[in-house]
Scaffold this active site. Sequence first.
Site: not given
Lengths: 189, 189, 189, 189, 189, 189
Positions: B95, B138
Amino acid sequence: PDKIKEKKPKLGVVTGLAWTSVGGTTLEVQSVSMKGKGKILLTGKLGDVMKESAHVAYSYVRSVAGDLEIDEKFNETTDVHLHFPEGAVPKDGPSAGVTITTALISVLTKRKIRQDIAMTGEITITGEVLAVGGIKEKVIGAHRIGIHEVILPLDNESDVDELPKEVKKDMTIHFAKTYEDVKKIAFEK
Amino acid sequence: PDKIKEKKPKLGVVTGLAWTSVGGTTLEVQSVSMKGKGKILLTGKLGDVMKESAHVAYSYVRSVAGDLEIDEKFNETTDVHLHFPEGAVPKDGPSAGVTITTALISVLTKRKIRQDIAMTGEITITGEVLAVGGIKEKVIGAHRIGIHEVILPLDNESDVDELPKEVKKDMTIHFAKTYEDVKKIAFEK
Amino acid sequence: PDKIKEKKPKLGVVTGLAWTSVGGTTLEVQSVSMKGKGKILLTGKLGDVMKESAHVAYSYVRSVAGDLEIDEKFNETTDVHLHFPEGAVPKDGPSAGVTITTALISVLTKRKIRQDIAMTGEITITGEVLAVGGIKEKVIGAHRIGIHEVILPLDNESDVDELPKEVKKDMTIHFAKTYEDVKKIAFEK
Amino acid sequence: PDKIKEKKPKLGVVTGLAWTSVGGTTLEVQSVSMKGKGKILLTGKLGDVMKESAHVAYSYVRSVAGDLEIDEKFNETTDVHLHFPEGAVPKDGPSAGVTITTALISVLTKRKIRQDIAMTGEITITGEVLAVGGIKEKVIGAHRIGIHEVILPLDNESDVDELPKEVKKDMTIHFAKTYEDVKKIAFEK
Amino acid sequence: PDKIKEKKPKLGVVTGLAWTSVGGTTLEVQSVSMKGKGKILLTGKLGDVMKESAHVAYSYVRSVAGDLEIDEKFNETTDVHLHFPEGAVPKDGPSAGVTITTALISVLTKRKIRQDIAMTGEITITGEVLAVGGIKEKVIGAHRIGIHEVILPLDNESDVDELPKEVKKDMTIHFAKTYEDVKKIAFEK
Amino acid sequence: PDKIKEKKPKLGVVTGLAWTSVGGTTLEVQSVSMKGKGKILLTGKLGDVMKESAHVAYSYVRSVAGDLEIDEKFNETTDVHLHFPEGAVPKDGPSAGVTITTALISVLTKRKIRQDIAMTGEITITGEVLAVGGIKEKVIGAHRIGIHEVILPLDNESDVDELPKEVKKDMTIHFAKTYEDVKKIAFEK
Ligand SMILES: [Ca+2]
Ligand SMILES: [Ca+2]
Ligand SMILES: [Ca+2]
Ligand SMILES: [Ca+2]
Ligand SMILES: [Ca+2]
Ligand SMILES: [Ca+2]
Ligand SMILES: [Ca+2]
Ligand SMILES: [Ca+2]
Ligand SMILES: [Ca+2]
Ligand SMILES: [Ca+2]
Ligand SMILES: [Ca+2]
Ligand SMILES: [Ca+2]
C-alpha cells in the site's frame, strides 16, 4: 567498556550508548577508510536493523558530501570498515545511527572525534535524529564509567527527567534535532 | 509519527498512511538520489512485498521517464535510497506504492512534495492505482495527527462512507484511478 | 479482478485465468520493456514454479526471436519487468505460461493484446502448450466477470464437457496445441 | 506423458525414463541453445542432485567438445536452457544424466535425436554410464506408452531379467558402458 | 595438536590458543598468499564471529600496510587463504584475532613466525588487543604440549594469578595492549 | 565401487578410501580441466567440510604451482570440475584431501594417476597430511575389492596394528607426512 575513556581525540573512534538487559553501557564503533572501490564492511555480530542503519548513515553522508568537503566520488574510491568490538557480542537496533554517522564523517574528512563524549540516536537519510529507547539506563551507564557529556535526540528530551539527580548534575546533556546539531559538538575544535 | 507535519514542501519526503494493529498512522518515506550506477537501496526493515512494490514503482517511473523529463539513463547513472524511519519497526505490504512512486519522481525531477497531504494505494507497472485495506483506520489516524488532505485509490471510494462525520467534514479526499491523478495533487505548484 | 475488462487492446497487459480455493478468477500480468542489459524482473509475490515458468517463456521467445522480428540481441539490450497485481497475493504454478509468453511478445514486438480474451496453459521452451488444472472453475470465473472468449490447452479439451450449458453457449473457446495457435488469436489484428 | 511419441527426430528433445511412487513413466527434457555468455539455465522444479547432474553432463560435453566438432568456446558464447515439463512436478536424482548429455550434444551440434527411443543412466564427467534404480518399472512404463527401444546402463544388465516376458519380447534394449555407446544409438542417422 | 611444536620459524603458520569443553589446546592457523585479485579465503569450519574476526585483522593490516612496508595495493593483487586444520572441527569466536593478524603480516611481508610461542587475543581494526575467555585453561593446555612462551591480552593480566605454580614458573608470559606489542615478539629476529 | 579397478593409469581419476556405517569402501574422484576463468566446480552431493577441503587442496596446489611446472596463471585461465560419483550419495569430511590434491595435480600437469592404488588423508594448505578416522575399515574395504596398495597419513601409523593379518600381508602400505610423500607414489612413472 570497563575503564574511563582516554581524553585525546581520535580518528574514526566514537563512543555510543547501548542498553542491555543488565543496564546501560557504552558501545564503541571503530572505523577505518582505505583506498578501494566503495565497499562498506560491517563487523561485530551486527543484526539486520543495525546494518541497515549503517547504510542509512552512509547515504546521508553521501548526500551531504559536498557540504562536508568530502570527495563526492568517495563511494567509488574508498572502502570503509566499521567494526564494533567486542566481536562475540550480538548488537542490533537503529540507535547507533548518529554514532556511525560521526565515525564515517571522521574517517572521510580526517577530523578527530572527542573521546570524552558519548552519543545515541537513530539517523534518517535526510539527517534527522529520531528518539531511541533506554535513555535513562544509557546515561546512568555512561556516568558510571566516567563520561560527563552526552548527545541525545531532542525527541528524547522528556526522558531526562527520569535521571537521578546525582547523575544529572554531573552531566552535560546536548539535544540534537538533526545531525547538524551533533556535528557542532562531536568533533575536535 | 507523533506531531503535526511541517507544511513546507520537501524533496524526496512523502507521508504515507499505514495501518497497524492499534489503528492507523502515518508512515514517512525519505529518499535521496546520488550519482551512481543505478542501484536501488531500500531500508527500514521492509518485508518482501514492500520491496517488490518499490521495484514496481521504479519500473513505472522508468517507463514514463520521457514524459517526466527525467534523463532516461537514470537507471545507469543515479543511485536511489528509499528509507522508512523508524528503522526497527517492521513494515510490509503493497500500500505504499503511490507513496514510493511520488518519492522517486521527486528526487529524479527535483520537484518538491507537499507535506500537508498523505496518501495510500498500490501501484502497478502501468501506473494503475489499486485498492488497499484499512482505509477507515488510516484516514482517522491521519486526521488525529493533523492531516487534512489525503489521496486514496478510486477503488476504495466506498470505504469513505464508513468514516466518522467529524473526520469526513474536516478532510479533503482525492481519489486516484492512475498515478497521473496523484501527480496532479502531490507536488508543489 | 472485479469489473468487466475494457475492450481496447493494450501493450503488455494480458488476462490469465487463475484457480483459487474459492473458485476461478482472472489474473492479470502487466509488463514493460525498457532499455537495459537483459534483466528479467518478476514481481507480485510469485512462487518458484511461476518464476521458472517465466524463464521458460523467455527462452521460448528468445529461440523464436528471428521469426517474430524481434532484435535477437534483446536479451542484452532490453530489460523486461513482469508484474502480477495484486502484490500481496501469493501466486504460483505453471499455468500462466502462455499468458507470460503473450506479454513478452507484446512488449518486444510492440503489438497490442486483445483485452476481451483470457487464457491459461503451461508453456515449454519448444513452444508446446500443456494441460493445466481447474479448467472448469477458471472458465466459469472468467464468464462471471464478463469474458466471452478464452484460449485453453488442447490437452484440456475434454474438461470443457464439464462446463454448465449457460456458460458454454456464451463462450468462444479456442484450443491451443502450440504457442503458434495462441499467437493467431491473442493479438490485435 | 500420455500418448505415444511422434516418431520424427527432433532437436534438443530427449525422452528419459523416470520412476515414481506409482510406477515408471517417461520424463522429457527439452533444450534450446542461444547466443549468450555461457549460462546454463535449468528449470522444471529440479532438485540439487539433478542440477548437479546437468553440470556433470555439461563438463563432460565441454571436455569432449573437440571430438564432437563443437566450437570449444561454446561455454563463453552460447547459453543453454534445459527444461523438464511439467513445471510443477518436482524432479530429482542423477538418472537423467545420459538424457541431459544427449540433449546438450543435440543443441550444440544441431544433430536431431530419435523420438522413438527412451534412455536412463547416471553420467560421470569422464563419460562413464553408471547404474540407476527402478529399471523394471521404467521399462514397463515406457512399454505402456508405446516405446519399443531403450538405452540402459550396462551395470543394470541383470535388472532386465525381472521384466515380464510380454514387455521383453516387444522391446529392443541397448546397454551402455560409456556415453560413446549411447551416442551411436540416440541420434538420427 | 598432539606433539611439541618444531622450533624452526615458518612463513604463515601461527600457533593460537583455544579453549574447548575438555580444556585448553592449541589451534594452528596456516596461511598462504598468492597472486590474485584481493580475495580472502577462510576454511576450517569457521563460525561467523571467527570469519568477521579475520576481516577485522585484514582491515587492520590494510590500514597499517605502509608502516609494514607491504605494497598498499595487496588487496587488489594478492589472494590470501587462511586455513585452520583440522577441517572437520567447528571453530568460532574472536580470540584468534592476534593469531590471524600475525599470519597475514607474515605472508604479506615474508617474515617468518616463531614456532615456539603461542598467542590469544581479540583484535580491533585500530589494532587494540582485547581480553578473551579461558586464559587459565589455554595456558595450561599450551604448557602440556611443550609451549613455554605465550602472548596474552594485557586486559587478561589478572587471569594469570589463577595458573598453577608449576605452569607459571615454566612459562614466559607477554602481555599485549596493542598489536604493536605482539609484533615485537612473534616474528623471527 | 563394486568391481576390481582397471589397472591402466588415468588422467584426473583417483581412488580414495571412504568409511560408511556399513564399513569401508572406495570413493572415486573424477576431474577434468578446461579452458576457462579459474572456476572450481564441485559436484556429487558434497558437504561443506568436503568442499572446503577441495579449496584447501586447490590453494596448496596454487602455492606450489611453480615447483610442479604448472602455469602459475591456471587460476585465471583454467576451470576445474571435480565430481564424485555416485551423484545421489551424500559425501562429507576432510579425508579426501590428498585424493583431491592428486586429481588436481593430474589434470593440471597432464600426468596420469595409478589406478591400482587408493589413498586417504586430510590435506592442509602447507601440504601437511593429517590423520583421519576409520583407517581399519577403509583398508579392509579396499582389500575386499582388490586394492593391494594404499597411502595413509603417517599420523595414522598406529591404526595399522588393528588390521587383520590376512589383509596386512596382502597390502603395501605407504605413510605420508606431507603431500610430497604422496606425489612420489601416486603418479605413473
Ligand atoms: Ca568486555
Ligand atoms: Ca519518557
Ligand atoms: Ca517522529
Ligand atoms: Ca517511535
Ligand atoms: Ca469497502
Ligand atoms: Ca482485489
Ligand atoms: Ca479432464
Ligand atoms: Ca500430465
Ligand atoms: Ca587431531
Ligand atoms: Ca580473572
Ligand atoms: Ca553403486
Ligand atoms: Ca589408533
